[in-house]
Design an enzyme around this catalytic site. Structure first.
Site: not given
Ligand code: SAM
Length: 219
Positions: A69
């Site tokens: 993000s």
């Molecule tokens: N918090 C992260 C960082 O600091 O890098 C950024 C996250 S990225 C914007 C969103 C993440 O949510 C992705 O890695 C994606 O694979 C994960 N994601 C999407 N749906 C999910 C779910 N149901 N459970 C766990 N992770 C999920």
């Protein structure tokens, strides 16, 4: 968390300081959050190709079609969570691990769940190498983490179509859930506070654009 094995030069520190000044100018006012951003070396969470851009206020690819993000978003969500020392926090969407480390720096005990196996494995290795105490899990975070519930705080770092019921249930009375909710293009940042009697109070903040929250209670 110790960064002794990772190069964190004066240049990186200087760029972080500039980023913190920028975030302050954009309205981030929680000094603890700004200090955590000042201390966590974001460049360590990025692939080498993006090192030069680590301290720009931009989301960046981290593989598997996912992103780390934007620093403003990390700061905004962290600020809304009002972290207190030793809060038990659940993060949905570990991604690079950066947001989890910012929360850890704020004194939280962080549990973080990721549904992309390769990302989960890569980030788990990185966090171990950094001696971080963030606990990582592989699975569908829309269902929360019942074995470790209830949580003081829950943060969702992917865009949800609705607020997952499981996450509301796994929040302590007095707890806070921060989650972007909307369609695939645009989400409102919501802060949902569980009152002592279990009632949920929702506040709505700015618009953001996240990658989709996939899963049973997601897209
Ligand atoms: N918090 C992260 C960082 O600091 O890098 C950024 C996250 S990225 C914007 C969103 C993440 O949510 C992705 O890695 C994606 O694979 C994960 N994601 C999407 N749906 C999910 C779910 N149901 N459970 C766990 N992770 C999920």
């Amino acid at each position: 968390m110790q960064f002794t094995d990772f190069q964190d030069s004066f240049r990186h520190k200087g760029l972080r300081k500039k980023l913190v000044d920028f975030l302050r100018s954009k309205g981030i006012h929680d000094e603890a959050v700004l200090e955590a951003i000042n201390q966590v070396p974001r460049h360590v969470f990025l692939d080498n190709a993006f090192l030069e851009l680590a301290y720009e206020d931009r989301a960046m690819p981290i593989g598997e079609g996912q992103t780390i993000s934007q620093p403003y978003t990390v700061a905004f969500q962290s600020q809304l969570l009002e972290i207190k020392k030793r809060d038990k926090v659940l993060e949905i969407g570990t991604g690079s691990g950066y947001q989890a480390c910012v929360l850890e720096k704020l004194g939280a005990k962080v549990h973080s769940i990721e549904r992309q196996r390769k990302l989960y494995e890569k980030t788990q290795k990185l966090l171990q190498a950094m001696k971080s105490k963030v606990a990582t899990y592989y699975g569908d975070g829309t269902l929360g983490l019942p074995a470790f519930a209830p949580f003081d705080k829950i943060i969702v770092t992917a865009g949800a179509p609705v607020v997952p019921q499981s996450l509301c249930e796994q929040l302590k009375p007095g707890g806070i859930l921060v989650i972007p909710v909307g369609d695939e293009q645009n989400q409102r940042m919501l802060r949902i506070t569980k009152q002592a009697d279990g009632e949920l109070v929702t506040e709505s903040f700015d618009n953001f654009k996240f990658v989709p929250l996939l899963g049973k209670e997601g897209w």
